[in-house]
Motif scaffolding. Structure first.
Motif, PDB file in Angstrom:
ATOM      1  N   ARG A  41       6.531  19.757  13.607  1.00  0.00           N
ATOM      2  CA  ARG A  41       7.265  18.596  13.104  1.00  0.00           C
ATOM      3  C   ARG A  41       6.415  17.333  13.214  1.00  0.00           C
ATOM      4  O   ARG A  41       6.387  16.506  12.298  1.00  0.00           O
ATOM      5  CB  ARG A  41       8.569  18.409  13.885  1.00  0.00           C
ATOM      6  N   PHE A  42       5.701  17.189  14.344  1.00  0.00           N
ATOM      7  CA  PHE A  42       4.840  16.022  14.533  1.00  0.00           C
ATOM      8  C   PHE A  42       3.738  15.992  13.480  1.00  0.00           C
ATOM      9  O   PHE A  42       3.447  14.949  12.893  1.00  0.00           O
ATOM     10  CB  PHE A  42       4.234  16.045  15.939  1.00  0.00           C
ATOM     11  N   ALA A  43       3.107  17.124  13.216  1.00  0.00           N
ATOM     12  CA  ALA A  43       2.022  17.186  12.231  1.00  0.00           C
ATOM     13  C   ALA A  43       2.534  16.880  10.830  1.00  0.00           C
ATOM     14  O   ALA A  43       1.894  16.138  10.069  1.00  0.00           O
ATOM     15  CB  ALA A  43       1.358  18.559  12.271  1.00  0.00           C
ATOM     16  N   LYS A  44       3.688  17.435  10.471  1.00  0.00           N
ATOM     17  CA  LYS A  44       4.247  17.162   9.140  1.00  0.00           C
ATOM     18  C   LYS A  44       4.644  15.695   9.003  1.00  0.00           C
ATOM     19  O   LYS A  44       4.461  15.087   7.955  1.00  0.00           O
ATOM     20  CB  LYS A  44       5.434  18.073   8.864  1.00  0.00           C
ATOM     21  N   GLY A  45       5.198  15.123  10.079  1.00  0.00           N
ATOM     22  CA  GLY A  45       5.558  13.702  10.052  1.00  0.00           C
ATOM     23  C   GLY A  45       4.336  12.814   9.907  1.00  0.00           C
ATOM     24  O   GLY A  45       4.353  11.827   9.164  1.00  0.00           O
ATOM     25  N   ALA A  48       3.181  13.083   6.330  1.00  0.00           N
ATOM     26  CA  ALA A  48       4.042  12.326   5.421  1.00  0.00           C
ATOM     27  C   ALA A  48       3.805  10.827   5.563  1.00  0.00           C
ATOM     28  O   ALA A  48       3.763  10.099   4.561  1.00  0.00           O
ATOM     29  CB  ALA A  48       5.504  12.662   5.703  1.00  0.00           C
ATOM     30  N   GLN A  49       3.623  10.363   6.793  1.00  0.00           N
ATOM     31  CA  GLN A  49       3.361   8.944   7.018  1.00  0.00           C
ATOM     32  C   GLN A  49       2.027   8.541   6.398  1.00  0.00           C
ATOM     33  O   GLN A  49       1.908   7.471   5.793  1.00  0.00           O
ATOM     34  CB  GLN A  49       3.376   8.636   8.504  1.00  0.00           C
ATOM     35  N   MET A  50       1.038   9.388   6.509  1.00  0.00           N
ATOM     36  CA  MET A  50      -0.271   9.088   5.926  1.00  0.00           C
ATOM     37  C   MET A  50      -0.174   9.032   4.403  1.00  0.00           C
ATOM     38  O   MET A  50      -0.736   8.130   3.770  1.00  0.00           O
ATOM     39  CB  MET A  50      -1.294  10.141   6.354  1.00  0.00           C
ATOM     40  N   ARG A  51       0.543   9.972   3.817  1.00  0.00           N
ATOM     41  CA  ARG A  51       0.723   9.945   2.356  1.00  0.00           C
ATOM     42  C   ARG A  51       1.440   8.671   1.922  1.00  0.00           C
ATOM     43  O   ARG A  51       1.103   8.069   0.907  1.00  0.00           O
ATOM     44  CB  ARG A  51       1.527  11.158   1.897  1.00  0.00           C
ATOM     45  N   GLU A  52       2.441   8.270   2.697  1.00  0.00           N
ATOM     46  CA  GLU A  52       3.215   7.084   2.355  1.00  0.00           C
ATOM     47  C   GLU A  52       2.356   5.824   2.450  1.00  0.00           C
ATOM     48  O   GLU A  52       2.413   4.952   1.584  1.00  0.00           O
ATOM     49  CB  GLU A  52       4.410   6.978   3.308  1.00  0.00           C
ATOM     50  N   GLU A  53       1.534   5.734   3.489  1.00  0.00           N
ATOM     51  CA  GLU A  53       0.731   4.533   3.687  1.00  0.00           C
ATOM     52  C   GLU A  53      -0.482   4.469   2.764  1.00  0.00           C
ATOM     53  O   GLU A  53      -0.873   3.391   2.333  1.00  0.00           O
ATOM     54  CB  GLU A  53       0.285   4.444   5.141  1.00  0.00           C
ATOM     55  N   ASP A  59      -3.743  12.055  -2.395  1.00  0.00           N
ATOM     56  CA  ASP A  59      -3.732  13.376  -3.026  1.00  0.00           C
ATOM     57  C   ASP A  59      -5.033  13.673  -3.762  1.00  0.00           C
ATOM     58  O   ASP A  59      -5.374  14.829  -3.978  1.00  0.00           O
ATOM     59  CB  ASP A  59      -2.560  13.499  -3.999  1.00  0.00           C
ATOM     60  N   ASP A  60      -5.775  12.627  -4.138  1.00  0.00           N
ATOM     61  CA  ASP A  60      -7.014  12.812  -4.888  1.00  0.00           C
ATOM     62  C   ASP A  60      -8.232  13.096  -4.009  1.00  0.00           C
ATOM     63  O   ASP A  60      -9.299  13.412  -4.520  1.00  0.00           O
ATOM     64  CB  ASP A  60      -7.307  11.571  -5.743  1.00  0.00           C
TER      65      ASP A  60
END
Length: 128
Positions: A41-45, A48-53, A59-60
């Motif tokens: 859960r920590f790794a997925k969070g 997700a936070q890195m993708r958001e920021e 993604d590229d």
């Protein structure tokens, strides 16, 4: 996983069973499962936070190009030396300024400069 093969894993399970005992082993197995779930859960969070920021640029990114395990120092050195030798072969012979203008004076003295070192032998990976 941790460099443990099947036989070693079975030995570790038997040692854990003997040390912990059959009454405490299920409790510790549940704790281990909970720890693994919370780590996921920590790794997925974090992902997700890195993708958001970082936004869509995240993604590229080609993560395979950034993997340091792909770099082989022998290959890098070999390629650099090969490029240097190819550059030397392609470069025209350099003349000293005195020789180029014809104004150099030859007094028959030997040069005090050391002799040129022999060319290094390229590393042949197939020879080893």
């Amino acid at each position: 996983m941790f460099g443990i093969n099947g036989g070693e894993f079975i030995v570790l399970l038997v040692v854990a069973l003997v040390v912990l005992g059959p009454e405490r082993l299920p409790h510790y197995a549940e704790q281990l499962a909970g720890l693994v779930k919370s780590a996921r859960r920590f790794a997925k969070g974090a992902q997700a936070q890195m993708r958001e920021e970082l936004g869509p640029e995240f993604d590229d990114i080609d993560w395979q190009k950034l993997d340091p395990r792909q770099y082989d120092p022998r290959r890098i050195v070999r390629e650099a030396l090969t490029e240097a030798w190819e550059d030397d072969d392609e470069a025209p012979a350099k003349k000293t300024p005195a020789a180029a203008t014809g104004s150099g004076v030859d007094l028959g003295k030997k040069s005090s400069a050391p002799a040129a070192a022999p060319a290094p032998v390229p590393y042949d990976e197939d020879a080893t």
